[in-house]
Design an enzyme around this catalytic site. Structure first.
Site, mmCIF file in Angstrom:
data_model
loop_
_atom_site.group_PDB
_atom_site.id
_atom_site.type_symbol
_atom_site.label_atom_id
_atom_site.label_comp_id
_atom_site.label_asym_id
_atom_site.label_seq_id
_atom_site.Cartn_x
_atom_site.Cartn_y
_atom_site.Cartn_z
ATOM 1 N N LYS A 224 0.842 -1.203 0.000
ATOM 2 C CA LYS A 224 0.000 0.000 0.000
ATOM 3 C C LYS A 224 0.884 1.263 0.000
ATOM 4 C CE LYS A 224 -2.788 -3.407 0.373
ATOM 5 N NZ LYS A 224 -4.120 -3.759 0.719
HETATM 6 C C1 LIG Z 1 -4.924 -4.831 1.220
HETATM 7 C C2 LIG Z 1 -6.372 -4.623 1.344
HETATM 8 C C3 LIG Z 1 -7.084 -4.974 2.507
HETATM 9 C C4 LIG Z 1 -6.479 -5.784 3.619
HETATM 10 O O1 LIG Z 1 -5.389 -5.236 4.210
HETATM 11 P P1 LIG Z 1 -4.335 -6.116 5.059
HETATM 12 O O2 LIG Z 1 -3.535 -5.090 5.765
HETATM 13 O O3 LIG Z 1 -3.546 -6.911 4.078
HETATM 14 O O4 LIG Z 1 -5.107 -6.982 5.993
HETATM 15 C C5 LIG Z 1 -8.409 -4.636 2.592
HETATM 16 N N1 LIG Z 1 -9.038 -4.024 1.572
HETATM 17 C C6 LIG Z 1 -8.403 -3.721 0.433
HETATM 18 C C7 LIG Z 1 -9.156 -3.032 -0.653
HETATM 19 C C8 LIG Z 1 -7.061 -4.022 0.276
HETATM 20 O O5 LIG Z 1 -6.447 -3.730 -0.878
#
Ligand SMILES: *Cc1c(COP(=O)(O)O)cnc(C)c1O
Length: 434
Positions: A224
């Site tokens: 992210k």
């Molecule tokens: C990555 C992601 C998540 C989950 O996040 P984690 O930190 O990996 O648990 C939830 N929603 C979206 C849209 C994502 O891209």
């Protein structure tokens, strides 16, 4: 400049109808735009420096990595929360261990449970679906549009008396079209949960993503915008939802202000001070990181803006998006494949929409697999009768099969973005004219 030269050559070829003037594609034996393929990398870690290091050292030196044994004005997690809430223009932020944890906490805060329905896009990450199931609720899938986000026009037909929440997920840097979504939610008295995991730092009409719904959540995992490897955050401006979230994330204990609410049988999703310190340093670089990626994306958008028949991904707010990928749409999946093959040969690979899954056609989801067989999500008549699979997401499948994009990176050089422009200008006309 190579892109300008290619543009003139392509324009001359178009005017004269002469194939010779168009540059020979690398896929057909021509010289590739780049010898070394353009490749991305995770954004946040490229900015790690002495700031993150110092934060980690301070936690080590303190011998006190548990957030709640540090005073509020010293805890790195608490500092991160304060600065995160300020950046997202919300009253509160709660740090948790992941985006999935944040979604689970949000379900509890919003009181999603058996009998409740949650509308979510057919194209998103597993966590969005799984946390509705974990809460015992019923996920209801909506089609996406050419923004790759939930199509606001698809939502109303899915609303039933049991609908409680609309999940607006802002995918691959692009804000979902919040005005119509918020309008529908108001009209039907539904809650809005924003998932800004793939768009941390982006905005919609000047408002930070996550700040417009009842609750916003974010993942701070490695892929992210900013990251400590893992991490998550939840924001809200509602003190009731905030307290429910705090309690749920900390086995119901409410540690740092007088409790108004009673017991909630919550879990432990607390963030530790190491993670909080790294995320504090990363948060302070957030606007630099997204400024860098936006600058690069804008160069590429600008460099291909006049290409005839270039069909861009729909951007509900072009100023607010991050520019994660420069996606173009094609008439068919086969045409996209020809574009992808030719771009790869030029040394500028493209990718289809990514980072999500078309959930209704995952076989186990279509078969309504749950943790144990007798799960409340699917035991009601409505739960038994709902059908997933291709029939609920035909348009989503079609759209996602026809787009491809050059993925952006904040650290791309001017040369990198010029190569991206040159490759698109060289390849795209050849593909769409063929
Ligand atoms: C990555 C992601 C998540 C989950 O996040 P984690 O930190 O990996 O648990 C939830 N929603 C979206 C849209 C994502 O891209």
């Amino acid at each position: 400049m190579v892109d300008r030269r290619d543009f003139l050559a392509a324009a001359a070829a178009a005017v004269m109808g002469s194939a010779e003037a168009a540059p020979q594609l690398a896929a057909n034996g021509g010289t590739p735009v780049r010898a070394k393929p353009l490749g991305g990398a995770n954004w946040g870690p490229q900015y790690y420096d002495g700031k993150e290091q110092r934060q980690l050292e301070e936690v080590l030196e303190s011998r006190n990595p548990f957030r709640f044994s540090n005073p509020l004005d010293k805890s790195k997690v608490a500092l991160f929360e304060n600065e995160y809430a300020a950046r997202m223009q919300t009253k509160y932020a709660l740090a948790v261990t992941s985006g999935t944890a944040a979604l689970h906490v949000a379900m509890a805060a919003l009181e999603v449970g058996p009998g409740d329905e949650v509308i979510l896009p057919a194209w998103t990450w597993y966590s969005c679906y799984n946390t509705v199931i974990q809460a015992g609720g019923l996920p209801v899938f909506a089609e996406i549009d050419e923004s790759f986000n939930i199509d606001p026009k698809a939502i109303e037909a899915l609303i039933t008396p049991q609908t409680k929440v609309i999940m607006a997920v802002h995918l691959q840097g692009n804000p979902a079209d919040m005005d119509p979504i918020l309008g529908i939610a108001r009209k039907h008295r539904l809650k809005v949960l924003e998932d800004g995991s793939q768009s941390v730092g982006a905005s919609y009409q000047g408002k930070p993503l996550g700040s417009m719904g009842d609750i916003g959540i974010y993942s701070l995992q490695q892929s992210k915008t900013i990251t400590a490897g893992e991490g998550g955050a939840l924001v809200t401006s509602d003190p009731y939802l905030y307290e429910r979230a705090c309690r749920f994330h900390d086995v119901t204990v409410r540690r740092d202000f007088p409790s108004k609410l009673g017991f909630i049988p919550g879990l432990n999703y607390r963030m530790n001070e190491f993670t909080g310190g790294v995320l504090l340093a990363q948060l302070r670089k957030l606007d630099t990181i997204i400024g860098d990626v936006r600058r690069n994306a804008r160069r590429v958008y600008g460099g291909i803006g006049d290409l005839p028949d270039a069909h861009r991904r729909h951007l509900p707010d072009p100023d607010g998006e991050l520019g994660t990928g420069i996606f173009l749409g094609f008439r068919t999946k086969e045409e996209r494949q020809r574009y992808a093959d030719a771009m790869k040969a030029e040394g500028v690979p493209v990718a289809g929409p990514g980072g999500s899954v078309i959930l209704p056609i995952v076989p186990e989801i279509e078969q309504k697999v749950t943790v144990t067989p007798r799960w409340p999500s699917f035991s009601s008549d409505r739960g038994k009768s709902i059908r997933y699979g291709r029939e609920c997401c035909a348009r989503t499948i079609d759209i996602l099969s026809r787009f491809a994009g050059v993925m952006m990176n904040p650290k791309y050089t001017e040369r990198d973005t010029a190569d991206a422009i040159a490759a698109v200008r060289k390849v795209h006309p050849a593909i769409v004219r063929a």
